[in-house]
Design a protein around this motif. Structure first.
Motif, PDB file in Angstrom:
ATOM      1  N   ALA A  42       0.825  -1.210   0.000  1.00  0.00           N
ATOM      2  CA  ALA A  42       0.000   0.000   0.000  1.00  0.00           C
ATOM      3  C   ALA A  42       0.859   1.260   0.000  1.00  0.00           C
ATOM      4  CB  ALA A  42      -0.935  -0.010   1.201  1.00  0.00           C
ATOM      5  N   HIS A  43       1.996   1.229   0.700  1.00  0.00           N
ATOM      6  CA  HIS A  43       2.911   2.378   0.663  1.00  0.00           C
ATOM      7  C   HIS A  43       3.371   2.639  -0.771  1.00  0.00           C
ATOM      8  CE1 HIS A  43       4.163   1.880   5.168  1.00  0.00           C
ATOM      9  NE2 HIS A  43       2.997   2.468   5.023  1.00  0.00           N
ATOM     10  N   GLY A  44       3.719   1.583  -1.476  1.00  0.00           N
ATOM     11  CA  GLY A  44       4.152   1.740  -2.864  1.00  0.00           C
ATOM     12  C   GLY A  44       3.044   2.262  -3.755  1.00  0.00           C
ATOM     13  N   THR A 173       3.468   5.414   7.170  1.00  0.00           N
ATOM     14  CA  THR A 173       2.035   5.609   6.930  1.00  0.00           C
ATOM     15  C   THR A 173       1.642   7.066   7.151  1.00  0.00           C
ATOM     16  OG1 THR A 173       1.395   3.336   7.450  1.00  0.00           O
ATOM     17  CG2 THR A 173      -0.261   5.046   7.808  1.00  0.00           C
ATOM     18  N   HIS A 174       2.110   7.660   8.241  1.00  0.00           N
ATOM     19  CA  HIS A 174       1.706   9.028   8.557  1.00  0.00           C
ATOM     20  C   HIS A 174       2.453  10.049   7.703  1.00  0.00           C
ATOM     21  CE1 HIS A 174      -0.842   7.707  11.769  1.00  0.00           C
ATOM     22  NE2 HIS A 174       0.141   7.002  12.280  1.00  0.00           N
ATOM     23  N   VAL A 175       3.657   9.720   7.270  1.00  0.00           N
ATOM     24  CA  VAL A 175       4.366  10.604   6.340  1.00  0.00           C
ATOM     25  C   VAL A 175       3.616  10.669   5.008  1.00  0.00           C
ATOM     26  CG1 VAL A 175       6.493  10.937   5.017  1.00  0.00           C
ATOM     27  CG2 VAL A 175       6.615  10.255   7.417  1.00  0.00           C
ATOM     28  N   LEU A 176       3.171   9.506   4.513  1.00  0.00           N
ATOM     29  CA  LEU A 176       2.408   9.478   3.268  1.00  0.00           C
ATOM     30  C   LEU A 176       1.029  10.108   3.453  1.00  0.00           C
ATOM     31  CD1 LEU A 176       3.297   5.942   1.896  1.00  0.00           C
ATOM     32  CD2 LEU A 176       4.009   8.146   0.982  1.00  0.00           C
ATOM     33  N   ALA A 177       0.443   9.906   4.640  1.00  0.00           N
ATOM     34  CA  ALA A 177      -0.849  10.535   4.912  1.00  0.00           C
ATOM     35  C   ALA A 177      -0.725  12.056   4.856  1.00  0.00           C
ATOM     36  CB  ALA A 177      -1.372  10.097   6.273  1.00  0.00           C
ATOM     37  N   TYR A 178       0.367  12.591   5.399  1.00  0.00           N
ATOM     38  CA  TYR A 178       0.598  14.032   5.294  1.00  0.00           C
ATOM     39  C   TYR A 178       0.647  14.469   3.831  1.00  0.00           C
ATOM     40  CZ  TYR A 178       3.162  18.340   4.828  1.00  0.00           C
ATOM     41  OH  TYR A 178       3.547  19.599   4.427  1.00  0.00           O
ATOM     42  N   VAL A 194       1.325  14.837  11.126  1.00  0.00           N
ATOM     43  CA  VAL A 194       2.605  15.332  11.645  1.00  0.00           C
ATOM     44  C   VAL A 194       2.763  14.964  13.117  1.00  0.00           C
ATOM     45  CG1 VAL A 194       3.889  17.434  12.210  1.00  0.00           C
ATOM     46  CG2 VAL A 194       2.821  17.193   9.959  1.00  0.00           C
ATOM     47  N   LYS A 195       1.722  15.163  13.890  1.00  0.00           N
ATOM     48  CA  LYS A 195       1.793  14.885  15.330  1.00  0.00           C
ATOM     49  C   LYS A 195       1.967  13.389  15.599  1.00  0.00           C
ATOM     50  CE  LYS A 195      -0.788  17.134  18.209  1.00  0.00           C
ATOM     51  NZ  LYS A 195       0.261  17.913  18.894  1.00  0.00           N
ATOM     52  N   LYS A 196       1.288  12.550  14.828  1.00  0.00           N
ATOM     53  CA  LYS A 196       1.429  11.109  15.036  1.00  0.00           C
ATOM     54  C   LYS A 196       2.807  10.622  14.614  1.00  0.00           C
ATOM     55  CE  LYS A 196      -3.374   9.637  15.040  1.00  0.00           C
ATOM     56  NZ  LYS A 196      -4.359   8.667  14.524  1.00  0.00           N
ATOM     57  N   ALA A 197       3.335  11.163  13.522  1.00  0.00           N
ATOM     58  CA  ALA A 197       4.684  10.783  13.106  1.00  0.00           C
ATOM     59  C   ALA A 197       5.702  11.181  14.171  1.00  0.00           C
ATOM     60  CB  ALA A 197       5.024  11.445  11.773  1.00  0.00           C
ATOM     61  N   HIS A 198       5.536  12.357  14.763  1.00  0.00           N
ATOM     62  CA  HIS A 198       6.440  12.809  15.815  1.00  0.00           C
ATOM     63  C   HIS A 198       6.304  11.949  17.063  1.00  0.00           C
ATOM     64  CE1 HIS A 198       7.884  15.408  19.130  1.00  0.00           C
ATOM     65  NE2 HIS A 198       8.764  15.820  18.227  1.00  0.00           N
ATOM     66  N   ALA A 199       5.072  11.493  17.356  1.00  0.00           N
ATOM     67  CA  ALA A 199       4.868  10.642  18.531  1.00  0.00           C
ATOM     68  C   ALA A 199       5.507   9.270  18.352  1.00  0.00           C
ATOM     69  CB  ALA A 199       3.369  10.492  18.802  1.00  0.00           C
ATOM     70  N   ILE A 200       5.527   8.764  17.119  1.00  0.00           N
ATOM     71  CA  ILE A 200       6.116   7.443  16.860  1.00  0.00           C
ATOM     72  C   ILE A 200       7.639   7.498  16.960  1.00  0.00           C
ATOM     73  CG2 ILE A 200       6.454   5.679  15.078  1.00  0.00           C
ATOM     74  CD1 ILE A 200       3.601   6.361  14.115  1.00  0.00           C
ATOM     75  N   LEU A 208      10.577  15.457  11.129  1.00  0.00           N
ATOM     76  CA  LEU A 208      11.015  16.852  11.113  1.00  0.00           C
ATOM     77  C   LEU A 208      10.651  17.528   9.799  1.00  0.00           C
ATOM     78  CD1 LEU A 208      12.705  19.334  11.995  1.00  0.00           C
ATOM     79  CD2 LEU A 208      14.702  18.162  11.060  1.00  0.00           C
ATOM     80  N   LEU A 209      10.871  16.821   8.696  1.00  0.00           N
ATOM     81  CA  LEU A 209      10.649  17.407   7.376  1.00  0.00           C
ATOM     82  C   LEU A 209       9.182  17.776   7.163  1.00  0.00           C
ATOM     83  CD1 LEU A 209      11.830  18.167   4.649  1.00  0.00           C
ATOM     84  CD2 LEU A 209      11.407  15.827   3.886  1.00  0.00           C
ATOM     85  N   ILE A 210       8.263  16.863   7.496  1.00  0.00           N
ATOM     86  CA  ILE A 210       6.850  17.176   7.253  1.00  0.00           C
ATOM     87  C   ILE A 210       6.345  18.246   8.225  1.00  0.00           C
ATOM     88  CG2 ILE A 210       6.364  14.943   6.209  1.00  0.00           C
ATOM     89  CD1 ILE A 210       5.092  14.049   8.812  1.00  0.00           C
ATOM     90  N   ALA A 211       6.922  18.314   9.426  1.00  0.00           N
ATOM     91  CA  ALA A 211       6.534  19.379  10.360  1.00  0.00           C
ATOM     92  C   ALA A 211       6.929  20.744   9.812  1.00  0.00           C
ATOM     93  CB  ALA A 211       7.176  19.139  11.722  1.00  0.00           C
TER      94      ALA A 211
END
Length: 266
Positions: A42-44, A173-178, A194-200, A208-211
């Motif tokens: 799914a990521h691909g 998953t959350h980077v792609l969701a962003y 962004v917040k979920k990626a930072h929490a993981i 950092l990049l998506i934030a």
């Protein structure tokens, strides 16, 4: 196929009264979209759809610059640009067809004889042995398949919703969701990613990049166009995500604190 097989298994378990196996398959269905193999595939898929959305004409060197700019256009500008690109492609295709139609009969016969002798195809779309052509023979580079994709961003959203629901603890998953939500101008959902990626993984360069990208994309003009309640929530949460610093100070502080290898990854 796997869905149809599961339906067959339902009937089989009821008929054979194999209740333990039946419970097992029900539990498997609950988490099948969180499986590692599904997640990687799914990521691909989402990545491909995003590239098709940003560069719908593919990687052609003459149009790649225009395609790269599509993500930054408004909806009206994007429609106008895509219309021009489709018309240009149609003209090029028509000119190519006219050029191919200007071949002499001798050249056509020679080409047809070469194809038949090499065991390739006949005019009826079959090989010399009589078998129908496969997709590899018809479209070996996948160009026709890519042009048939309609609304790639909508297709990416369908997959990303499953990933967010069933693979909530996965950083990619959350980077792609962003990336999906920022293209749809759904800024609160992008902030959630962004917040979920930072929490993981707070130390991740991707987080950092998506934030930083979100803070740069959503400026005051964008916030003023939002409903007041949404703008207030966004300001509060985005400020917390950046540690109440400017984007530049936040990014440089994180990079300096993480070492040289982190700078190279960023």
């Amino acid at each position: 196929d796997i869905v149809e097989d599961q339906f067959d298994f339902h009937y089989y378990c009821i008929r054979k009264v194999t209740l333990q196996a039946y419970i097992g398959v029900l539990r498997m269905e609950d988490r099948i979209r969180g499986h590692g193999y599904y997640r990687r595939a799914a990521h691909g898929i989402v990545t491909i759809y995003l590239r098709l959305h940003d560069r719908p004409t593919g990687n052609d060197s003459s149009t790649s610059a225009l395609g790269a700019d599509l993500a930054e256009m408004t909806t009206a500008e994007r429609k106008k640009a895509l219309s021009k690109m489709r018309k240009a492609a149609a003209r090029a295709k028509g000119e190519g067809a006219a050029a191919n139609g200007s071949r002499t009969k001798d050249q056509s016969k020679e080409q047809d004889s070469k194809l038949s002798n090499s065991g390739n195809t006949s005019k009826k779309g079959r090989t010399a042995s009589g078998k129908p052509l496969g997709w590899m023979e018809i479209d070996p580079d996948g160009n026709d398949l890519l042009t048939e994709v309609k609304e790639p961003l909508k297709q990416a959203t369908l997959h990303i919703e499953h990933l967010v629901r069933f693979s909530d603890n996965d950083l990619t998953t959350h980077v792609l969701a962003y990336e999906v939500y920022i293209r749809k101008a759904k800024y609160l959902l992008a902030l959630r990613s962004v917040k979920k990626a930072h929490a993981i993984d707070p130390e991740s360069p991707e987080a950092l990049l998506i934030a930083c990208k979100l803070a740069c994309v959503v400026d005051e003009s964008v916030l003023e166009a939002m409903p007041a309640a949404c703008a207030q929530v966004f300001r509060e949460e985005a400020t917390l995500s950046l540690g109440r610093q400017s984007v530049k100070d936040y990014a440089m502080g994180r990079i300096d604190a993480s070492g040289e290898h982190w700078k190279l990854r960023v």
